[in-house]
Design a protein around this motif. Structure first.
Motif, mmCIF file in Angstrom:
data_model
loop_
_atom_site.group_PDB
_atom_site.id
_atom_site.type_symbol
_atom_site.label_atom_id
_atom_site.label_comp_id
_atom_site.label_asym_id
_atom_site.label_seq_id
_atom_site.Cartn_x
_atom_site.Cartn_y
_atom_site.Cartn_z
ATOM 1 N N UNK A 1 -3.091 -6.118 -7.681
ATOM 2 C CA UNK A 1 -4.021 -6.161 -6.546
ATOM 3 C C UNK A 1 -4.784 -7.485 -6.525
ATOM 4 N N UNK A 2 -5.301 -7.914 -7.663
ATOM 5 C CA UNK A 2 -6.051 -9.175 -7.728
ATOM 6 C C UNK A 2 -5.152 -10.376 -7.457
ATOM 7 N N UNK A 3 -3.924 -10.307 -7.898
ATOM 8 C CA UNK A 3 -3.004 -11.412 -7.642
ATOM 9 C C UNK A 3 -2.624 -11.477 -6.159
ATOM 10 N N UNK A 4 -2.456 -10.342 -5.525
ATOM 11 C CA UNK A 4 -2.025 -10.301 -4.127
ATOM 12 C C UNK A 4 -3.130 -10.733 -3.175
ATOM 13 N N UNK A 5 -4.340 -10.226 -3.357
ATOM 14 C CA UNK A 5 -5.406 -10.445 -2.377
ATOM 15 C C UNK A 5 -6.307 -11.630 -2.722
ATOM 16 N N UNK A 6 -6.392 -12.020 -4.007
ATOM 17 C CA UNK A 6 -7.335 -13.074 -4.389
ATOM 18 C C UNK A 6 -6.659 -14.197 -5.172
ATOM 19 N N UNK A 7 -5.336 -14.163 -5.242
ATOM 20 C CA UNK A 7 -4.556 -15.230 -5.858
ATOM 21 C C UNK A 7 -4.992 -15.499 -7.297
ATOM 22 N N UNK A 8 -5.293 -14.452 -8.033
ATOM 23 C CA UNK A 8 -5.668 -14.565 -9.439
ATOM 24 C C UNK A 8 -4.427 -14.288 -10.283
ATOM 25 N N UNK A 9 -3.934 -15.334 -10.947
ATOM 26 C CA UNK A 9 -2.730 -15.199 -11.753
ATOM 27 C C UNK A 9 -3.020 -15.665 -13.180
ATOM 28 N N UNK A 10 -2.091 -15.428 -14.065
ATOM 29 C CA UNK A 10 -2.202 -15.784 -15.491
ATOM 30 C C UNK A 10 -3.472 -15.206 -16.105
ATOM 31 N N UNK A 11 -3.581 -13.891 -16.190
ATOM 32 C CA UNK A 11 -4.771 -13.283 -16.800
ATOM 33 C C UNK A 11 -4.840 -13.587 -18.293
ATOM 34 N N UNK A 12 -6.043 -13.780 -18.793
ATOM 35 C CA UNK A 12 -6.292 -14.064 -20.206
ATOM 36 C C UNK A 12 -6.870 -12.791 -20.823
ATOM 37 N N UNK A 13 -6.069 -12.112 -21.623
ATOM 38 C CA UNK A 13 -6.495 -10.858 -22.237
ATOM 39 C C UNK A 13 -7.369 -11.157 -23.458
ATOM 40 N N UNK A 14 -8.442 -10.395 -23.587
ATOM 41 C CA UNK A 14 -9.398 -10.569 -24.665
ATOM 42 C C UNK A 14 -9.262 -9.446 -25.693
ATOM 43 N N UNK A 15 -9.835 -9.672 -26.869
ATOM 44 C CA UNK A 15 -9.779 -8.666 -27.915
ATOM 45 C C UNK A 15 -10.666 -7.469 -27.603
ATOM 46 N N UNK A 16 -11.632 -7.627 -26.697
ATOM 47 C CA UNK A 16 -12.510 -6.527 -26.316
ATOM 48 C C UNK A 16 -11.987 -5.769 -25.089
ATOM 49 N N UNK A 17 -10.690 -5.928 -24.795
ATOM 50 C CA UNK A 17 -10.001 -5.206 -23.713
ATOM 51 C C UNK A 17 -10.398 -5.689 -22.320
#
Length: 320
Positions: A161-177
């Motif tokens: 959803x975030x990639x489609x509507x807000x062009x947010x790609x390459x998420x950076x996953x954190x150790x705190x979820x």
């Protein structure tokens, strides 16, 4: 999601914003929910459906957690469902969290940003624009950008959803979820630089800021003269090596540098110290020959023997 009561009487707007006090936060409104028990059942039911759909271990959104926090809950409804009683379509909960976020280079950032804590749209109402409506309303009300928001435990549908509507790609996953995007660190660096520049631009208030201008100038001139006088005295002390009294005794005598120098000279002029053995010191302090540590001479030993024999016969009562 349908309920046995009228949703339209509980939620006054198509998209209602509430806080932990069940107060409506929509622009221009300052009312409370008139049916808190019904609202509690709505929040708990939507929270249960959310964690089950995302495969979590427990509900993230409950009425009790909301009442004990400073979070904001966005609830969207469809008014004409369930025989015009309405139905709840989805929820979105946001709130501040103190986090340690790592970028792709391993650098850590300590921030307390606004976070997306729960985001759920009912399965029967997905892909109809309700999620976009929830997110856009939240961004407008909170005055933030999508890349500034860490997302807590996002599902694959949420990331898509975030990639489609807000062009947010390459998420950076954190150790705190949590999941963040690259723009989060850029905005953090810019915000820190702005805070530092604003703090440097602020004038430093002196202790004489309450004085009028003429008095302030006079006070600053006095301070400058006192500072110069103190510097002159310090230079004079280090150049001339003047004696300075450290403390006064009970007899009003001062221990100063001159006295210390005289003591050093007196010690230097005194005769050279000759060490003596322990036996010499002991014999000097004890004049009794019987307690001497040195070896007695022949006469002394004979006299000691005679005295001892005489004392022995005296004990038995025999005259000498």
């Amino acid at each position: 999601m349908e309920f046995p009561f009228d949703i339209n009487q509980v939620l006054p707007f198509e998209l209602t914003i509430i806080n932990g006090d069940y107060r409506v936060l929509n622009p221009g409104e300052s009312i409370r929910i008139v049916a808190p028990e019904k609202l509690t059942s709505i929040i708990d039911a939507m929270g249960d459906a959310s964690f089950k759909a995302q495969g979590l271990y427990g509900p993230i959104t409950t009425a009790r957690k909301l009442r004990m926090s400073d979070h904001h809950l966005y609830i969207v409804k469809k008014s004409d469902d369930n025989n015009n009683k309405g139905s709840v379509v989805g929820i979105l909960k946001v709130g501040p969290k103190h986090l340690y976020i790592y970028d792709t280079n391993g650098q850590v950032y300590e921030r307390t940003p606004l976070c997306v804590l729960d985001f759920y749209v009912h399965e029967s109402k997905q892909r109809l624009g309700y999620g976009k409506k929830l997110f856009d309303t939240m961004l407008s009300f909170e005055k933030c950008a999508p890349h500034e928001l860490p997302v807590d435990r996002p599902s694959s549908k949420c990331l898509a959803f975030l990639h489609k509507h807000y062009n947010l790609c390459s998420p950076i996953h954190q150790v705190n979820n949590f999941v963040v995007y690259q723009g989060f660190f850029t905005e953090s660096i810019v915000a820190n630089s702005k805070e530092k520049s604003s703090s440097l631009k602020q004038p430093v208030q002196s202790s004489t800021s309450w004085l009028v201008p003429s008095q302030r100038q006079h006070s600053s001139g006095q301070e400058r003269n006192e500072r110069l006088k103190r510097l002159v005295e310090e230079n004079r002390f280090f150049d001339k090596r003047e004696p300075v009294s450290y403390y006064s005794t009970s007899y009003d005598r001062h221990f100063n540098q001159n006295a210390a120098v005289q003591d050093i000279k007196h010690n230097a002029q005194s005769p050279k110290y000759t060490p003596r053995s322990y036996s010499q010191v002991f014999n000097q302090n004890h004049s009794n020959p019987h307690t001497s540590l040195t070896k007695p001479t022949t006469n002394q030993s004979q006299q000691r023997t005679t005295n001892s024999s005489s004392s022995t016969w005296r004990i038995f009562g025999i005259p000498q």
